[in-house]
Design a protein around this motif. Sequence first.
Motif, PDB file in Angstrom:
ATOM      1  N   LEU A  35      43.823  -9.591   7.724  1.00  0.00           N
ATOM      2  CA  LEU A  35      44.152  -8.174   7.545  1.00  0.00           C
ATOM      3  C   LEU A  35      43.214  -7.490   6.555  1.00  0.00           C
ATOM      4  CD1 LEU A  35      48.054  -8.268   7.515  1.00  0.00           C
ATOM      5  CD2 LEU A  35      46.561  -7.396   9.314  1.00  0.00           C
ATOM      6  N   SER A  36      42.771  -8.226   5.541  1.00  0.00           N
ATOM      7  CA  SER A  36      41.874  -7.616   4.551  1.00  0.00           C
ATOM      8  C   SER A  36      40.558  -7.195   5.200  1.00  0.00           C
ATOM      9  CB  SER A  36      41.614  -8.573   3.384  1.00  0.00           C
ATOM     10  OG  SER A  36      41.061  -9.784   3.859  1.00  0.00           O
ATOM     11  N   PHE A  37      40.046  -7.988   6.139  1.00  0.00           N
ATOM     12  CA  PHE A  37      38.805  -7.634   6.833  1.00  0.00           C
ATOM     13  C   PHE A  37      39.028  -6.447   7.768  1.00  0.00           C
ATOM     14  CE2 PHE A  37      37.125 -12.264   6.515  1.00  0.00           C
ATOM     15  CZ  PHE A  37      36.766 -12.041   5.198  1.00  0.00           C
ATOM     16  N   PRO A  68      41.526  -3.603  -4.294  1.00  0.00           N
ATOM     17  CA  PRO A  68      42.911  -3.793  -4.742  1.00  0.00           C
ATOM     18  C   PRO A  68      43.745  -4.676  -3.812  1.00  0.00           C
ATOM     19  CG  PRO A  68      42.271  -1.503  -5.013  1.00  0.00           C
ATOM     20  CD  PRO A  68      41.167  -2.181  -4.249  1.00  0.00           C
ATOM     21  N   GLY A  69      43.358  -4.750  -2.536  1.00  0.00           N
ATOM     22  CA  GLY A  69      44.077  -5.602  -1.594  1.00  0.00           C
ATOM     23  C   GLY A  69      44.008  -7.073  -1.953  1.00  0.00           C
ATOM     24  N   PHE A 105      44.390  -8.176  -4.819  1.00  0.00           N
ATOM     25  CA  PHE A 105      45.341  -8.377  -5.916  1.00  0.00           C
ATOM     26  C   PHE A 105      46.772  -8.058  -5.488  1.00  0.00           C
ATOM     27  CE2 PHE A 105      41.231  -7.441  -7.869  1.00  0.00           C
ATOM     28  CZ  PHE A 105      41.082  -8.572  -8.668  1.00  0.00           C
ATOM     29  N   GLY A 106      47.006  -7.991  -4.180  1.00  0.00           N
ATOM     30  CA  GLY A 106      48.365  -7.800  -3.688  1.00  0.00           C
ATOM     31  C   GLY A 106      48.762  -6.372  -3.374  1.00  0.00           C
ATOM     32  N   VAL A 107      47.870  -5.422  -3.574  1.00  0.00           N
ATOM     33  CA  VAL A 107      48.163  -4.026  -3.245  1.00  0.00           C
ATOM     34  C   VAL A 107      47.943  -3.839  -1.750  1.00  0.00           C
ATOM     35  CG1 VAL A 107      47.430  -1.626  -3.608  1.00  0.00           C
ATOM     36  CG2 VAL A 107      47.519  -3.212  -5.542  1.00  0.00           C
ATOM     37  N   GLY A 108      48.895  -3.209  -1.077  1.00  0.00           N
ATOM     38  CA  GLY A 108      48.720  -2.914   0.339  1.00  0.00           C
ATOM     39  C   GLY A 108      47.713  -1.789   0.507  1.00  0.00           C
ATOM     40  N   VAL A 109      46.683  -1.985   1.328  1.00  0.00           N
ATOM     41  CA  VAL A 109      45.656  -0.965   1.569  1.00  0.00           C
ATOM     42  C   VAL A 109      45.625  -0.667   3.054  1.00  0.00           C
ATOM     43  CG1 VAL A 109      43.231  -0.335   1.305  1.00  0.00           C
ATOM     44  CG2 VAL A 109      44.289  -1.883  -0.356  1.00  0.00           C
ATOM     45  N   GLN A 110      45.723   0.617   3.388  1.00  0.00           N
ATOM     46  CA  GLN A 110      45.753   1.021   4.785  1.00  0.00           C
ATOM     47  C   GLN A 110      45.008   2.336   4.932  1.00  0.00           C
ATOM     48  OE1 GLN A 110      49.727   1.824   6.225  1.00  0.00           O
ATOM     49  NE2 GLN A 110      49.299   0.810   8.151  1.00  0.00           N
TER      50      GLN A 110
END
Length: 196
Positions: free
Chosen positions: A152-154, A176-177, A179-184
């Motif tokens: 998902l990070s990629f 930030p993703g 480190f556990g932050v959801g990025v969308q």
Amino acid sequence: DTFNPAYIGRLKGPARKYALQSAASFTSIATTILGLAAAAGASVERDPRSADFGKIKVGNTRYDILGGHQQNIRLASQLITGKKINSETGEIQTLGPDRGFGKPSRVDLAYQFLENKENPVLGLGTKLLRGTDQAGNKINPATETAKIGIPLSFQGMYDTAKDQNSLPKGIAMNVPGTFGVGVQTYGSGKSKNAKV
């Protein structure tokens, strides 16, 4: 269980005290971070009926610092009020009657919530059986199957880089993703209700 009053109420003595302290600490830290982000110029949605509630929005990229609690708060608010806010347009939508035509109902929202919690393989199966994504867009079965193997990070970096027209910026905005932050990243317009 962090914010579940029934769970906290069953705890005894010191355990209840620590659970309440944990909930209060989480709330104050999240509120402080969201306030600082808003003061720095980012958009922060305060209406819990919006998919962007409690998220830091920079352009079309959203950062969810609430660690999974945001979705529960949003669903409860939408079910109680019978309204939801489109995170792309800012339009307030009234929920239709159960199994109504043309408008999502409370049952539809609950189903979407559960569908979003599916593991990737089960989620792929749901999309393939329906032939569309949640938004109703037709899917390419081969593309959807290939996405399962991509972290998902990629996928997030790709979406952000495409939105920003810059691979280095897309990668940087997704740090930030790690480190556990959801990025969308999605959408093209700004929500009317997003600015604090």
